[in-house]
Scaffold this active site. Structure first.
Site, PDB file in Angstrom:
ATOM      1  N   ASP A   2      -1.471   6.998   6.245  1.00 35.73           N
ATOM      2  CA  ASP A   2      -2.553   6.054   5.708  1.00 35.73           C
ATOM      3  C   ASP A   2      -2.930   5.196   7.080  1.00 35.73           C
ATOM      4  O   ASP A   2      -2.094   4.219   7.037  1.00 35.73           O
ATOM      5  CB  ASP A   2      -2.279   5.197   4.629  1.00 35.73           C
ATOM      6  CG  ASP A   2      -3.309   4.404   4.076  1.00 35.73           C
ATOM      7  OD1 ASP A   2      -4.518   4.229   4.783  1.00 35.73           O
ATOM      8  OD2 ASP A   2      -3.176   3.758   3.190  1.00 35.73           O
ATOM      9  N   TRP A  19       1.016  -1.253  -0.010  1.00 33.68           N
ATOM     10  CA  TRP A  19      -0.006  -0.001   0.094  1.00 33.68           C
ATOM     11  C   TRP A  19       0.823   1.379  -0.173  1.00 33.68           C
ATOM     12  O   TRP A  19       0.550   2.260  -0.647  1.00 33.68           O
ATOM     13  CB  TRP A  19      -1.115  -0.079   1.251  1.00 33.68           C
ATOM     14  CG  TRP A  19      -2.092  -1.151   0.992  1.00 33.68           C
ATOM     15  CD1 TRP A  19      -2.110  -2.310   1.846  1.00 33.68           C
ATOM     16  CD2 TRP A  19      -3.040  -1.178   0.191  1.00 33.68           C
ATOM     17  NE1 TRP A  19      -3.240  -2.873   1.089  1.00 33.68           N
ATOM     18  CE2 TRP A  19      -3.613  -2.299   0.126  1.00 33.68           C
ATOM     19  CE3 TRP A  19      -3.333  -0.335  -1.032  1.00 33.68           C
ATOM     20  CZ2 TRP A  19      -4.828  -2.615  -0.651  1.00 33.68           C
ATOM     21  CZ3 TRP A  19      -4.455  -0.555  -1.881  1.00 33.68           C
ATOM     22  CH2 TRP A  19      -5.168  -1.654  -1.688  1.00 33.68           C
ATOM     23  N   LYS A  47     -12.460  -1.234   7.411  1.00 29.95           N
ATOM     24  CA  LYS A  47     -11.823  -2.260   8.389  1.00 29.95           C
ATOM     25  C   LYS A  47     -12.082  -2.128   9.788  1.00 29.95           C
ATOM     26  O   LYS A  47     -12.711  -2.827  10.381  1.00 29.95           O
ATOM     27  CB  LYS A  47     -10.351  -2.058   8.356  1.00 29.95           C
ATOM     28  CG  LYS A  47      -9.563  -2.811   7.270  1.00 29.95           C
ATOM     29  CD  LYS A  47      -9.368  -1.856   5.842  1.00 29.95           C
ATOM     30  CE  LYS A  47      -8.775  -2.604   4.823  1.00 29.95           C
ATOM     31  NZ  LYS A  47      -8.573  -2.232   3.642  1.00 29.95           N
TER      32      LYS A  47
END
Length: 362
Positions: free
Chosen positions: A173, A103, A197
């Site tokens: 992030d 990511w 999430k």
């Protein structure tokens, strides 16, 4: 209702059962209005009260930090990969990106399309099995910001401690580990997270940042991609994902009921310790992927002795009601995502299955 699955999906992921039941009770008619919250105007008083309450709950959980604002945006973290450099990376400046996994690499790739980016650190040489230490991260004094990915879902690594970037804004992030533990927001210029999430369903992205970063006018980019647009309009510039924000508010309420971030952290550590202890004490039948100092509280990645055994494990676990234990297709192996809403009982059941599988196949 039938038996709930043991949900270890990486995202969209498990939601608290209590939140789902509250939403079910209010789904058709919300607070005596004669309609669902999904049917009402986002500019009406009823929806705006939910919207504002969710923003207030976020900052309350962070200790009411001075000078920070919350935005509700759309497009997931992937859109933030572009919005951040579009708004914060001016011509003639650089941004440092810590390369810690899949990511982080995607975030840097997008930023390179927009401005000058340098690798502030990289653990690719260790196959992204650890997070870099403070002394490995290059902080350039004139950098516009330094970007990190707090938790890498694919590799299963997480920052145990966040780096100190001094006067350079730290942008992070936190999509896969936001509110899994207490957070010193003052260390950051900006954090962002897709909700799917730990905060609610997919559809809304939360941005929490210093007001000075959000208010800077970036008139060279389209209006909808400017943070200042959403700040000045209380995230109501365009129609928000109202039901997702309602669900975020209810999930935040649930976090408060667990004892806040401290209470959630205690439960998360108990789940993670149970699973990692099972891996470490399996006599080598299971092996953890992440190095010990960087093990994630949210995504436990592990391998077996062969791909054939891993396929058998995945198949048998599905038959026993376990969902989402296959590793990401890019790396293989196995992964248990144990986000906030995954109950301890699900992890205990997985541990029992792991013990039985090892006994039968060891």
């Amino acid at each position: 209702m039938g038996k709930r699955a043991y949900n270890f999906n990486a995202g969209p992921a498990a939601l608290p059962l209590e939140v789902l039941e509250r939403a079910q009770a209010e789904f058709v008619e919300f607070q005596g209005t004669g309609m669902s919250i999904m049917e009402m105007s986002h500019r009406g008083a009823v929806y705006e009260s939910v919207h504002n309450e969710a923003q207030e709950r976020i900052l309350k959980l962070l200790g009411q930090p001075s000078g920070y604002k919350t935005l509700f945006l759309q497009g997931g973290a992937s859109t933030q990969f572009a919005m951040i450099p579009m708004n914060l990376l001016a011509a003639g400046r650089q941004a440092g990106y810590v390369m810690s996994g899949s990511w982080a690499s995607k975030a840097a790739k997008e930023a390179k399309l927009i401005g000058d980016v340098y690798a502030a650190a990289s653990t690719e040489g260790d196959k992204f099995t650890r997070m870099p230490a403070q002394d490995e991260i290059e902080i350039r004094e004139d950098a516009a910001y330094v970007h990190i990915t707090s938790n890498e879902t694919i590799e299963g690594v997480q920052f145990a401690q966040y780096p100190d970037t001094g006067s350079v804004p730290l942008v992070a992030d936190l999509s896969s580990d936001i509110f899994c533990r207490p957070l010193e927001i003052e260390k950051f210029g900006m954090i962002y997270a897709g909700a799917q999430k730990n905060l609610g369903p997919s559809g809304v992205t939360v941005v929490i940042a210093k007001e000075e970063l959000l208010s800077a006018e970036a008139k060279h980019i389209p209006t909808v991609f400017r943070y200042s647009t959403h700040l000045s309009n209380n995230s109501l510039y365009n129609t928000p994902p109202s039901f997702s924000i309602y669900m975020v508010n209810e999930t935040l309420r649930w976090i408060e009921e667990q004892g806040g971030l401290e209470g959630v952290e205690a439960k998360n550590r108990a789940k993670a310790n149970l699973l990692y202890d099972t891996i470490d004490n399996s006599g080598g039948f299971y092996s953890g992927v992440a190095q010990a100092g960087s093990r994630s509280l949210m995504n436990v990645t592990f391998r077996l002795g062969s791909e054939e055994l891993e396929k058998a494990f995945a198949k048998e676990s599905e038959q026993q009601g376990f969902v989402g234990l296959k590793g990401h297709r890019s790396v293989g192996g196995l992964r248990a995502s144990i986000y906030n809403a995954v109950p301890h009982e699900s992890v205990a059941a997985l541990v029992d299955f792991m013990g039985d599988f090892a006994k039968r196949n060891g």
